[in-house]
Design an enzyme around this catalytic site. Sequence first.
Site, short mmCIF file in Angstrom:
data_model
loop_
_atom_site.label_atom_id
_atom_site.label_comp_id
_atom_site.label_asym_id
_atom_site.label_seq_id
_atom_site.Cartn_x
_atom_site.Cartn_y
_atom_site.Cartn_z
NE ARG A 1 9.32 72.10 33.35
CZ ARG A 1 10.21 71.15 32.85
NH1 ARG A 1 11.28 71.45 32.79
NH2 ARG A 1 9.79 69.94 32.48
CD GLU B 1 10.95 76.59 28.46
OE1 GLU B 1 11.51 76.76 29.24
OE2 GLU B 1 11.08 75.34 27.92
CG HIS C 1 13.75 73.59 28.09
ND1 HIS C 1 12.76 73.62 28.74
CD2 HIS C 1 14.42 72.32 28.81
CE1 HIS C 1 12.51 72.78 29.29
NE2 HIS C 1 13.63 71.79 29.57
C1 8YV Z 1 12.92 67.73 28.81
C2 8YV Z 1 12.88 68.66 30.87
O1 8YV Z 1 13.74 67.67 27.79
O2 8YV Z 1 12.72 66.55 31.67
C3 8YV Z 1 12.50 67.43 31.55
O3 8YV Z 1 11.65 67.84 32.83
O4 8YV Z 1 13.05 69.94 31.53
C4 8YV Z 1 13.68 68.80 29.72
O5 8YV Z 1 14.96 68.69 30.06
C5 8YV Z 1 11.63 67.95 28.34
O6 8YV Z 1 10.86 67.96 29.60
C6 8YV Z 1 11.20 66.96 27.28
O7 8YV Z 1 9.92 66.65 27.51
#
Ligand code: 8YV
Length: 330
Positions: free
Chosen positions: A242, A271, A292
Amino acid sequence: MRKKPLVIVTRKLPDGVETRMRELFDTRLNETDAPLSQAALGEAMKAADVLVPTVTDRIDAALIEQAGDQLKLIANFGNGVDNIDVDAALRRGIAVTNTPGVLTDDTADMTLALILAVSRRIVEGANTLAAGEWTGWSPTWMLGTRITGKRLGIVGMGRIGQAVARRAKAFGLSIHYHNRRRAPTAIEDELEMTYWESLDQMLARMDIVSVNCPHTPATYHLLSARRLKLLRPNAIVVNTARGEIIDENALTRMLEAGEIAGAGLDVFEHEPAVSNKLLRLARAGKVTLLPHLGSATAEGRMDMGEKVIVNIRAFMDGHSPPDRVLPSML
Ligand code: 8YV
């Protein structure tokens, strides 16, 4: 027969997932895939029995307080739950689930891809060629940095951290890690990892640093301006977790000043906004930026959908859903 729960899904999910959801539940889909405004999210939470949000929805305390009493489950389509105020949900008796495990390999693959891309200047080389600017091979042109034999410091040794370590070991990197809790000896031995209780001390000695911990209040700006200053000038930083875990402004300043060698970022602090300074650094070949894409495989997204469905079904059948997230786990 008991009435089917009203499940509201905030974004467009893979067809197979949506079809199955429609078979099982009274499902309201988002055909356009446009992210919902906070007001539209609020409306959804006044009507839904189950909400299926994604990383692009900010389910904060204010929204949760105004949710209807019928809302009993927030089944996040994603692993990270930093977009949801899990505490506030618990206070309102709303369960929260996520989709762990199924995006581990994909995210670890992307971490290695970024380590290689930055070290070996892959994007810069590909862009030069695509622009028709390649004049031919040269013994001294476009030299990157070898990764074999270098030190990789992994921040966070959960499922994804371990999957990164396993891959990195195969590439001949020596593995170091920092984590709240030390990993079991069997895992340390298998991956020949060195544990650093002090993140500061680890950072000061690494060639490559990879961020693989969740974003929580405790990890916000974990790589602060002060800590980033500890990095060696040859170091590169990779983040597939993140954006909020790194002080992005401080990182950008150091990249501009040449105080670290490069960065590979799949996630950003604000983001989808990415600062002009970072974009300029990307055009200059100093950073590799991705939108992402860590879990963006067709298989991964189907598996995530399947997990969401299993969690909803278990919950609706009166069982504890397999991927329940509690504030104590964050
Ligand atoms: C997802 C992500 O695509 O799962 C996670 O925590 O960061 C991503 O790869 C995204 O969160 C989908 O809501």
